[in-house]
Design a protein around this motif. Structure first.
Motif, PDB file in Angstrom:
ATOM      1  N   CYS A   1       0.829  -1.201   0.000  1.00  0.00           N
ATOM      2  CA  CYS A   1       0.000   0.000   0.000  1.00  0.00           C
ATOM      3  C   CYS A   1       0.868   1.257   0.000  1.00  0.00           C
ATOM      4  CB  CYS A   1      -0.925  -0.021   1.204  1.00  0.00           C
ATOM      5  SG  CYS A   1      -2.128   1.318   1.235  1.00  0.00           S
ATOM      6  N   PHE A   2       1.858   1.316   0.865  1.00  0.00           N
ATOM      7  CA  PHE A   2       2.738   2.476   0.961  1.00  0.00           C
ATOM      8  C   PHE A   2       3.489   2.698  -0.351  1.00  0.00           C
ATOM      9  CE2 PHE A   2       7.185   3.780   1.942  1.00  0.00           C
ATOM     10  CZ  PHE A   2       6.940   5.134   2.079  1.00  0.00           C
ATOM     11  N   THR A   3       3.997   1.626  -0.949  1.00  0.00           N
ATOM     12  CA  THR A   3       4.756   1.743  -2.195  1.00  0.00           C
ATOM     13  C   THR A   3       3.866   2.274  -3.320  1.00  0.00           C
ATOM     14  OG1 THR A   3       6.268   0.006  -1.478  1.00  0.00           O
ATOM     15  CG2 THR A   3       6.212   0.483  -3.832  1.00  0.00           C
ATOM     16  N   MET A   4       2.639   1.771  -3.401  1.00  0.00           N
ATOM     17  CA  MET A   4       1.709   2.276  -4.418  1.00  0.00           C
ATOM     18  C   MET A   4       1.337   3.735  -4.155  1.00  0.00           C
ATOM     19  SD  MET A   4      -0.832  -0.978  -4.973  1.00  0.00           S
ATOM     20  CE  MET A   4      -1.724  -0.265  -6.355  1.00  0.00           C
ATOM     21  N   ALA A   5       1.104   4.089  -2.893  1.00  0.00           N
ATOM     22  CA  ALA A   5       0.755   5.473  -2.550  1.00  0.00           C
ATOM     23  C   ALA A   5       1.906   6.414  -2.893  1.00  0.00           C
ATOM     24  CB  ALA A   5       0.398   5.574  -1.072  1.00  0.00           C
ATOM     25  N   LEU A   6       3.135   5.995  -2.613  1.00  0.00           N
ATOM     26  CA  LEU A   6       4.285   6.825  -2.929  1.00  0.00           C
ATOM     27  C   LEU A   6       4.420   7.005  -4.431  1.00  0.00           C
ATOM     28  CD1 LEU A   6       6.725   8.468  -2.074  1.00  0.00           C
ATOM     29  CD2 LEU A   6       8.018   6.312  -1.900  1.00  0.00           C
ATOM     30  N   SER A   7       4.208   5.958  -5.198  1.00  0.00           N
ATOM     31  CA  SER A   7       4.244   6.063  -6.651  1.00  0.00           C
ATOM     32  C   SER A   7       3.225   7.092  -7.147  1.00  0.00           C
ATOM     33  CB  SER A   7       3.962   4.698  -7.295  1.00  0.00           C
ATOM     34  OG  SER A   7       3.878   4.826  -8.696  1.00  0.00           O
ATOM     35  N   ALA A   8       2.026   7.026  -6.601  1.00  0.00           N
ATOM     36  CA  ALA A   8       0.970   7.965  -7.006  1.00  0.00           C
ATOM     37  C   ALA A   8       1.353   9.399  -6.653  1.00  0.00           C
ATOM     38  CB  ALA A   8      -0.351   7.583  -6.340  1.00  0.00           C
TER      39      ALA A   8
ATOM     40  N   LYS B   1       3.301   7.902   3.614  1.00  0.00           N
ATOM     41  CA  LYS B   1       3.254   7.091   4.843  1.00  0.00           C
ATOM     42  C   LYS B   1       2.022   7.436   5.667  1.00  0.00           C
ATOM     43  CE  LYS B   1       5.073   8.134   8.757  1.00  0.00           C
ATOM     44  NZ  LYS B   1       5.872   8.494   9.916  1.00  0.00           N
ATOM     45  N   GLN B   2       1.745   8.699   5.819  1.00  0.00           N
ATOM     46  CA  GLN B   2       0.610   9.136   6.636  1.00  0.00           C
ATOM     47  C   GLN B   2      -0.736   8.826   6.008  1.00  0.00           C
ATOM     48  OE1 GLN B   2       0.691  10.371   9.748  1.00  0.00           O
ATOM     49  NE2 GLN B   2       2.884  10.089   9.705  1.00  0.00           N
ATOM     50  N   ASN B   3      -0.789   8.800   4.675  1.00  0.00           N
ATOM     51  CA  ASN B   3      -2.085   8.792   4.011  1.00  0.00           C
ATOM     52  C   ASN B   3      -2.430   7.549   3.208  1.00  0.00           C
ATOM     53  OD1 ASN B   3      -3.153  11.439   4.810  1.00  0.00           O
ATOM     54  ND2 ASN B   3      -1.270  12.147   3.856  1.00  0.00           N
ATOM     55  N   CYS B   4      -1.556   6.563   3.148  1.00  0.00           N
ATOM     56  CA  CYS B   4      -1.986   5.350   2.456  1.00  0.00           C
ATOM     57  C   CYS B   4      -3.071   4.685   3.307  1.00  0.00           C
ATOM     58  CB  CYS B   4      -0.808   4.423   2.155  1.00  0.00           C
ATOM     59  SG  CYS B   4      -0.314   3.247   3.421  1.00  0.00           S
ATOM     60  N   PRO B   5      -4.032   3.997   2.684  1.00  0.00           N
ATOM     61  CA  PRO B   5      -5.146   3.427   3.438  1.00  0.00           C
ATOM     62  C   PRO B   5      -4.738   2.487   4.572  1.00  0.00           C
ATOM     63  CG  PRO B   5      -5.658   3.417   1.104  1.00  0.00           C
ATOM     64  CD  PRO B   5      -4.220   3.855   1.237  1.00  0.00           C
ATOM     65  N   VAL B   6      -3.677   1.706   4.383  1.00  0.00           N
ATOM     66  CA  VAL B   6      -3.261   0.787   5.445  1.00  0.00           C
ATOM     67  C   VAL B   6      -2.670   1.569   6.614  1.00  0.00           C
ATOM     68  CG1 VAL B   6      -1.748  -1.143   6.051  1.00  0.00           C
ATOM     69  CG2 VAL B   6      -3.026  -1.197   3.909  1.00  0.00           C
ATOM     70  N   SER B   7      -1.893   2.603   6.341  1.00  0.00           N
ATOM     71  CA  SER B   7      -1.370   3.436   7.430  1.00  0.00           C
ATOM     72  C   SER B   7      -2.508   4.053   8.226  1.00  0.00           C
ATOM     73  CB  SER B   7      -0.493   4.573   6.881  1.00  0.00           C
ATOM     74  OG  SER B   7       0.739   4.108   6.417  1.00  0.00           O
ATOM     75  N   ARG B   8      -3.517   4.551   7.531  1.00  0.00           N
ATOM     76  CA  ARG B   8      -4.649   5.152   8.241  1.00  0.00           C
ATOM     77  C   ARG B   8      -5.373   4.102   9.075  1.00  0.00           C
ATOM     78  NH1 ARG B   8      -5.802   8.117   3.170  1.00  0.00           N
ATOM     79  NH2 ARG B   8      -7.625   6.777   2.984  1.00  0.00           N
ATOM     80  N   ALA B   9      -5.523   2.895   8.548  1.00  0.00           N
ATOM     81  CA  ALA B   9      -6.207   1.834   9.295  1.00  0.00           C
ATOM     82  C   ALA B   9      -5.412   1.424  10.535  1.00  0.00           C
ATOM     83  CB  ALA B   9      -6.445   0.616   8.404  1.00  0.00           C
TER      84      ALA B   9
END
Length: 144
Positions: A60-67, A122-130
């Motif tokens: 999740c973090f890796t995909m969020a960072l890519s985006a 890191k702060q905003n990927c869905p898994v981090s928020r969960a």
């Protein structure tokens, strides 16, 4: 309506000598994958919830960072992320820490801006928020 994903668990026996399986029916990637007390707390082959959470968080973090890098005009050449999840037994079992690590190749981006974007991901990927109740640290390295 959002996207829904499903996984199932089957367990037989008591906690220490019992055994279970995990299945992800849509993808089939986990199809009766073994898990149990000794794969969680010992060296027995099989998976465990913490390993699966680590895999989910790393992905999740890796995909969020890519985006976020792409949105900032710096699509990554490559991202290699990992997550380590700690299970503490103090006061009863609980997740006590998560360490995200990232090594990235992002042409045309300086280290300070990369760090800022990585922290946002890191702060905003869905898994981090969960998992917001668990302290999460990030080690992010921008490679040549």
């Amino acid at each position: 309506m959002g996207i829904s994903r499903k996984a199932s668990a089957h367990w037989e026996g008591d906690l220490k000598s019992g055994r279970g399986t995990l299945t992800t029916p849509a993808s089939g990637l986990l199809d009766g994958t073994r898990y149990g007390f000794n794969s969680r707390f010992g060296d027995e082959k099989g998976t465990n919830p913490e390993e699966l959470i680590a895999a989910a968080h790393a992905g999740c973090f890796t995909m969020a960072l890519s985006a976020k890098l792409s949105e900032a005009g710096h699509p990554p050449e490559s991202l290699d992320g990992s997550a380590e999840v700690d299970l503490s037994m103090e006061g009863g079992p609980s997740l006590s820490a998560i360490r995200l690590k990232m090594k990235a190749r992002v042409p045309g981006l300086d280290a300070a801006k990369f760090r800022e974007i990585a922290e946002d991901a890191k702060q905003n990927c869905p898994v981090s928020r969960a998992l917001s109740a668990v302290p999460v640290t990030l080690e992010a390295e921008l490679l040549g």
